[in-house]
Design a protein around this motif. Structure first.
Motif, PDB file in Angstrom:
ATOM      1  N   ASP A 252      41.870  26.375  43.615  1.00 55.51           N
ATOM      2  CA  ASP A 252      41.436  26.542  45.011  1.00 55.51           C
ATOM      3  C   ASP A 252      42.614  26.905  45.914  1.00 55.51           C
ATOM      4  OD1 ASP A 252      38.855  26.024  44.293  1.00 55.51           O
ATOM      5  OD2 ASP A 252      38.802  23.980  45.072  1.00 55.51           O
ATOM      6  N   TYR A 253      43.770  26.318  45.630  1.00 58.93           N
ATOM      7  CA  TYR A 253      44.977  26.655  46.396  1.00 58.93           C
ATOM      8  C   TYR A 253      45.333  28.131  46.209  1.00 58.93           C
ATOM      9  CZ  TYR A 253      49.752  26.525  48.173  1.00 58.93           C
ATOM     10  OH  TYR A 253      50.904  26.784  48.884  1.00 58.93           O
ATOM     11  N   LEU A 254      45.255  28.603  44.963  1.00 62.28           N
ATOM     12  CA  LEU A 254      45.577  30.003  44.685  1.00 62.28           C
ATOM     13  C   LEU A 254      44.590  30.951  45.348  1.00 62.28           C
ATOM     14  CD1 LEU A 254      46.571  29.741  40.914  1.00 62.28           C
ATOM     15  CD2 LEU A 254      48.105  30.073  42.868  1.00 62.28           C
ATOM     16  N   ILE A 255      43.321  30.613  45.312  1.00 66.54           N
ATOM     17  CA  ILE A 255      42.310  31.462  45.946  1.00 66.54           C
ATOM     18  C   ILE A 255      42.620  31.661  47.425  1.00 66.54           C
ATOM     19  CG2 ILE A 255      39.880  31.529  46.674  1.00 66.54           C
ATOM     20  CD1 ILE A 255      39.208  30.220  43.955  1.00 66.54           C
ATOM     21  N   ASN A 256      43.221  30.657  48.035  1.00 62.71           N
ATOM     22  CA  ASN A 256      43.515  30.719  49.465  1.00 62.71           C
ATOM     23  C   ASN A 256      44.944  31.143  49.802  1.00 62.71           C
ATOM     24  OD1 ASN A 256      41.148  29.482  51.211  1.00 62.71           O
ATOM     25  ND2 ASN A 256      41.193  28.381  49.261  1.00 62.71           N
ATOM     26  N   ASN A 257      45.807  31.255  48.781  1.00 63.01           N
ATOM     27  CA  ASN A 257      47.209  31.567  49.065  1.00 63.01           C
ATOM     28  C   ASN A 257      47.817  32.676  48.207  1.00 63.01           C
ATOM     29  OD1 ASN A 257      48.444  29.341  51.047  1.00 63.01           O
ATOM     30  ND2 ASN A 257      46.966  28.315  49.694  1.00 63.01           N
ATOM     31  N   ALA A 258      47.194  33.021  47.098  1.00 65.25           N
ATOM     32  CA  ALA A 258      47.794  33.963  46.163  1.00 65.25           C
ATOM     33  C   ALA A 258      47.563  35.401  46.627  1.00 65.25           C
ATOM     34  CB  ALA A 258      47.212  33.749  44.769  1.00 65.25           C
ATOM     35  N   ARG A 259      48.603  36.033  47.133  1.00 63.72           N
ATOM     36  CA  ARG A 259      48.481  37.368  47.723  1.00 63.72           C
ATOM     37  C   ARG A 259      48.017  38.405  46.692  1.00 63.72           C
ATOM     38  NH1 ARG A 259      51.195  37.985  52.607  1.00 63.72           N
ATOM     39  NH2 ARG A 259      51.857  40.111  52.118  1.00 63.72           N
ATOM     40  N   GLY A 260      48.470  38.268  45.444  1.00 68.22           N
ATOM     41  CA  GLY A 260      48.072  39.207  44.407  1.00 68.22           C
ATOM     42  C   GLY A 260      46.588  39.141  44.089  1.00 68.22           C
ATOM     43  N   PHE A 261      45.966  38.011  44.416  1.00 61.84           N
ATOM     44  CA  PHE A 261      44.518  37.871  44.252  1.00 61.84           C
ATOM     45  C   PHE A 261      43.789  38.296  45.522  1.00 61.84           C
ATOM     46  CE2 PHE A 261      40.794  35.168  45.084  1.00 61.84           C
ATOM     47  CZ  PHE A 261      39.977  35.564  44.030  1.00 61.84           C
ATOM     48  N   ILE A 262      44.234  37.804  46.643  1.00 64.59           N
ATOM     49  CA  ILE A 262      43.546  38.028  47.913  1.00 64.59           C
ATOM     50  C   ILE A 262      43.498  39.516  48.275  1.00 64.59           C
ATOM     51  CG2 ILE A 262      43.641  37.598  50.408  1.00 64.59           C
ATOM     52  CD1 ILE A 262      44.961  34.877  49.708  1.00 64.59           C
ATOM     53  N   PHE A 263      44.602  40.228  48.040  1.00 67.76           N
ATOM     54  CA  PHE A 263      44.726  41.598  48.526  1.00 67.76           C
ATOM     55  C   PHE A 263      44.568  42.662  47.434  1.00 67.76           C
ATOM     56  CE2 PHE A 263      47.180  38.951  51.543  1.00 67.76           C
ATOM     57  CZ  PHE A 263      46.438  39.211  52.688  1.00 67.76           C
ATOM     58  N   SER A 264      43.902  42.314  46.335  1.00 65.88           N
ATOM     59  CA  SER A 264      43.656  43.276  45.264  1.00 65.88           C
ATOM     60  C   SER A 264      42.162  43.486  45.064  1.00 65.88           C
ATOM     61  CB  SER A 264      44.261  42.786  43.937  1.00 65.88           C
ATOM     62  OG  SER A 264      45.669  42.835  43.975  1.00 65.88           O
ATOM     63  N   THR A 265      41.772  44.730  44.872  1.00 64.43           N
ATOM     64  CA  THR A 265      40.403  45.008  44.445  1.00 64.43           C
ATOM     65  C   THR A 265      40.179  44.360  43.085  1.00 64.43           C
ATOM     66  OG1 THR A 265      40.343  47.111  45.639  1.00 64.43           O
ATOM     67  CG2 THR A 265      38.780  46.840  43.817  1.00 64.43           C
ATOM     68  N   ALA A 266      39.048  43.718  42.907  1.00 60.43           N
ATOM     69  CA  ALA A 266      38.758  43.018  41.662  1.00 60.43           C
ATOM     70  C   ALA A 266      38.655  43.999  40.496  1.00 60.43           C
ATOM     71  CB  ALA A 266      37.453  42.236  41.800  1.00 60.43           C
ATOM     72  N   LEU A 267      38.900  43.507  39.307  1.00 63.24           N
ATOM     73  CA  LEU A 267      38.770  44.325  38.110  1.00 63.24           C
ATOM     74  C   LEU A 267      37.365  44.927  38.004  1.00 63.24           C
ATOM     75  CD1 LEU A 267      40.582  42.035  35.522  1.00 63.24           C
ATOM     76  CD2 LEU A 267      41.322  44.324  36.194  1.00 63.24           C
ATOM     77  N   PRO A 268      37.229  46.084  37.390  1.00 60.81           N
ATOM     78  CA  PRO A 268      35.905  46.688  37.221  1.00 60.81           C
ATOM     79  C   PRO A 268      34.980  45.788  36.402  1.00 60.81           C
ATOM     80  CG  PRO A 268      37.641  48.271  36.746  1.00 60.81           C
ATOM     81  CD  PRO A 268      38.309  46.946  36.880  1.00 60.81           C
ATOM     82  N   PRO A 269      33.685  45.819  36.688  1.00 60.20           N
ATOM     83  CA  PRO A 269      32.732  44.981  35.955  1.00 60.20           C
ATOM     84  C   PRO A 269      32.768  45.197  34.444  1.00 60.20           C
ATOM     85  CG  PRO A 269      31.694  45.940  37.886  1.00 60.20           C
ATOM     86  CD  PRO A 269      33.031  46.580  37.772  1.00 60.20           C
ATOM     87  N   ALA A 270      33.009  46.439  34.007  1.00 60.00           N
ATOM     88  CA  ALA A 270      33.061  46.717  32.568  1.00 60.00           C
ATOM     89  C   ALA A 270      34.185  45.942  31.896  1.00 60.00           C
ATOM     90  CB  ALA A 270      33.239  48.219  32.328  1.00 60.00           C
TER      91      ALA A 270
END
Length: 384
Positions: A252-270
């Motif tokens: 939960d901390y990473l979801i709210n603080n990890a810039r590489g997660f917050i500011f990246s388009t998610a991986l493709p569904p495939a």
């Protein structure tokens, strides 16, 4: 001297030092045998350790996801780039790793970078000297004070831990990517308890292989003592991306603080669908990694008998340490003559005077493949 002249000068020096790199033109990449410059070679240079990159289950899952969800997630997970299969994948990872929660990120490099940037800024970090570059970069990006202890040196690690009173983080690869050896996890966990340190492990080269696929920490029976597990889908699991498995608080901390997660388009569904299929495949076939390690021990012992220096390898990664750049490049060419493609690894990827061939074995090698490998290295030994 112009800036471009400076770049050319630096590149020329790289060539003089025999450290120049170029991108090879390879076809049939996911296959056991690849085509390079018109010739076919047994590929002992990829991280496709279980041969799953061409697995029918993974391909069908990816195709189905494209047909259902399209080619892109179109946004970050926190905006609108999240689908049900993302949640399912993370739940499956947490179950697989026996942790409370998990988080998927776009690459192993991004996972380490964003993890350490987020967690290390208020701590002192203790990092094995041969940890992956992404770990080092993550620590540097955090601005944290850090110590690099000599490779797998528990005595040095303890001396450094004794000197610090601030929050402590110990971070290590479990299986080291260029040496194929293993971190002393039991001793590290013991020190972590004694000195109240938070422990992060990078299982990139152990996931899918050790501990019925769960990783080296699981095999060493210390998985529950590790605070944060990082692993990748792009190696033994045959797909792409990375995960962090930890407590609910940390995720939960990473979801709210990890810039590489917050500011990246998610991986493709495939990709997400293939990742899910790969974990389920390994769960149903836990013997795959064990079989690979048996093959690896066979080749390792053979190379030792030929007199090659294979370091302290205990995994599917076997270095043949040749020390100099010129001998390493010559050896790579000699193996190509016998139909075997092995990576030639030179500084700065490895320390100076430790240039090597990096043999990367895979679980789908048969008796003919093993004979080809052995014959090629007999040829190399006779030529050197």
């Amino acid at each position: 001297m112009s800036f471009l002249d400076l770049l050319k000068k630096n590149l020329d020096q790289i060539k003089i030092n025999q450290l120049y790199r170029s991108i090879p033109s390879i076809s049939a990449h996911a296959k056991k045998y690849i085509s390079l410059n018109g010739s076919v070679y047994l590929n002992l240079s990829s991280n496709n350790y279980l041969g799953l990159a061409d697995n029918e289950h993974l391909k069908k899952a990816a195709i189905f996801a494209i047909e259902k969800f399209g080619c892109s997630s179109t946004a970050s997970r926190l905006v609108s780039g999240n689908f049900d299969i993302y949640n399912k994948l993370e739940s499956t990872i947490a179950q697989f790793k026996h942790t409370q929660k998990a988080l998927v990120l776009n690459t192993g490099y991004v996972a380490n970078l964003t993890l350490l940037q987020s967690l290390a800024k208020d701590a002192v970090v203790f990092s094995d000297r041969l940890n992956h570059a992404s770990i080092v970069d993550g620590i540097l990006l955090s601005g944290a004070k850090f110590h690099r202890y000599a490779h797998c040196d528990i005595e040095m690690l303890e001396k450094l831990l004794k000197k610090e009173t601030s929050n402590k983080i110990i971070v290590t690869d479990t299986i080291f990517s260029m040496d194929g050896d293993a971190a002393p996890l039991k001793e590290i966990v013991k020190l972590a308890k004694q000195y109240e340190a938070f422990v992060i492990v990078d299982e990139a080269h152990a996931t899918g292989i050790f501990g019925e696929g769960r990783g080296y920490a699981y095999q060493e029976c210390v998985s529950s003592d590790i605070d944060c597990h990082m692993g990748t889908f792009s190696k033994a699991l045959g797909s792409f991306g990375a995960y962090i498995a930890s407590s609910e608080l940390v995720i939960d901390y990473l979801i709210n603080n990890a810039r590489g997660f917050i500011f990246s388009t998610a991986l493709p569904p495939a990709v997400i669908a293939a990742n899910l299929a790969s974990i389920n495949y390994v769960r149903k076939n836990p013997q795959l990694g064990k079989n690979l390690l048996s093959i690896s021990d066979n080749i390792r012992q053979f190379l030792k008998k030929l007199g090659f220096d294979v370091g302290n390898s205990v995994s599917q990664i076997i270095p043949v340490i040749l020390k100099t750049n010129d001998i390493t490049l010559k050896s790579q060419k000699l193996l190509l003559e016998k139909g075997v493609f092995v990576g030639a690894i030179r500084p700065p990827t490895v320390p100076k005077n430790t240039s090597r061939l990096r043999i990367s074995l895979r679980a789908d090698l048969d008796e003919n493949d093993l004979k080809l490998i052995k014959d090629a290295f007999v040829h190399l030994g006779n030529a050197l």
